[in-house]
Design an enzyme around this catalytic site. Structure first.
Site, PDB file in Angstrom:
ATOM      1  N   ASP A   3      18.847  14.696  -3.224  1.00 55.38           N
ATOM      2  CA  ASP A   3      19.138  16.409  -3.595  1.00 55.38           C
ATOM      3  C   ASP A   3      20.094  17.398  -3.618  1.00 55.38           C
ATOM      4  O   ASP A   3      20.941  16.951  -3.061  1.00 55.38           O
ATOM      5  CB  ASP A   3      17.053  17.075  -3.420  1.00 55.38           C
ATOM      6  CG  ASP A   3      17.025  16.644  -2.228  1.00 55.38           C
ATOM      7  OD1 ASP A   3      18.436  16.694  -1.577  1.00 55.38           O
ATOM      8  OD2 ASP A   3      15.897  16.380  -1.864  1.00 55.38           O
TER       9      ASP A   3
ATOM     10  N   GLU B  25       7.561  17.241  -4.601  1.00 54.96           N
ATOM     11  CA  GLU B  25       6.351  18.375  -3.960  1.00 54.96           C
ATOM     12  C   GLU B  25       4.562  17.367  -3.907  1.00 54.96           C
ATOM     13  O   GLU B  25       4.397  16.566  -5.144  1.00 54.96           O
ATOM     14  CB  GLU B  25       6.092  19.646  -4.475  1.00 54.96           C
ATOM     15  CG  GLU B  25       7.902  19.985  -4.841  1.00 54.96           C
ATOM     16  CD  GLU B  25       7.797  21.246  -3.162  1.00 54.96           C
ATOM     17  OE1 GLU B  25       7.741  20.463  -2.493  1.00 54.96           O
ATOM     18  OE2 GLU B  25       8.368  21.642  -3.670  1.00 54.96           O
TER      19      GLU B  25
END
Length: 275
Positions: free
Chosen positions: A72, A148
């Protein structure tokens, strides 16, 4: 699925580093056969990176024929910002080893077309032959990379809005100032990591104990994205004793018993393989 339980953070880091080292050595990478390695950021893998650097400097390990793909990167943070994941990887790992910078792939959070950047990253992984070993860490809420809670378990590399818990956890890297913490990031998807031939997830500290419990003792749940790796054919969870505090005693004893067998029968997984 394997759960490897070590006494403390340092031992867990060393075990993980030895495992990565052995996988690369046993693969016998060459100019026409690169080893592809997925890598995380954050505080958890730092000990592992230090050990890998040590093995490289001792002449035990080369990254000349290794291609890496990071999980990421923040959106909108300058690449040279001290808290960008570009800076993290170069300062804590890449500049200390012999990897070709062209083979170290990190998402560009400042790309003009963020979706095109994500699509291109997936294509680069595909062109490299897929990921041989993807190493990851998790957040206290069980997220892997920036997938998430609520993320699709078949998701691919994409733009994600960060959860408030993640922003609060990351504030310590930005002088505790929430206004400085990026609220969006580019991240590989759960499906991207699931495509790897092997996955190793590092989980250390009592603050990750409930996430580890959710990851291995309860069912697959998109609210705890790390739980998806119960379904991967080759997943290794590497943790310290503190991270096992929420697990059943029976679970801990079972996996410690398996470790004893593995250490006897598959010694190269636990001790450095000689060249």
């Amino acid at each position: 699925m394997r759960l490897v339980i070590l006494d403390d953070y340092d031992q867990a880091s060393e075990w993980a580093a030895k495992y990565i080292c052995n996988r690369i050595i046993q693969f016998k990478p060459s100019e026409g056969k690169y080893f592809t390695l997925g890598l995380p950021t954050g505080s958890t893998p730092l000990g592992c990176y230090k050990k890998l650097i040590e093995y490289h400097k001792n002449g035990d390990l080369s990254f000349k024929y290794v291609k890496t793909f990071n999980m990421d990167e923040y959106v909108g943070l300058p690449r040279n910002h001290p808290e960008s994941y570009h800076s993290y990887m170069w300062n804590n790992f890449f500049k200390h080893i012999d990897i070709d910078p062209n083979n170290a792939h990190i998402l560009d959070g400042n790309a003009l077309d963020l979706q095109a950047e994500c699509d291109a990253f997936e294509k680069k992984i595909e062109e490299a032959g897929g990921i041989e070993l993807f190493v990851g860490g998790i957040g206290p809420d069980g997220h892997i990379a920036f997938n998430e809670p609520g993320s699709s378990l078949s998701s691919r590399t994409r733009l994600k809005t960060l959860a408030m818990d993640t922003i609060l956890a990351n504030a310590k890297y930005f002088d505790g100032d929430l206004s400085k913490v990026p609220t969006m990031a580019l991240t590989v998807g759960v499906g991207t990591v699931m495509d790897a031939r092997e996955v190793m997830i590092l989980i250390t500290g009592a603050h990750k104990a409930f996430a580890l419990y959710k990851a291995i003792e309860e069912g697959v749940n998109h609210m705890w994205t790390v739980s998806a790796f119960q379904q991967h054919p080759r997943t290794i969870f590497v943790c310290d004793e503190d991270a096992t505090l929420e697990l059943r005693v029976k679970t801990v004893k079972y996996f410690k018993g398996l470790m004893h067998v593995h250490n006897k029968l598959v010694d190269p997984l636990y001790s450095m393989k000689e060249n």
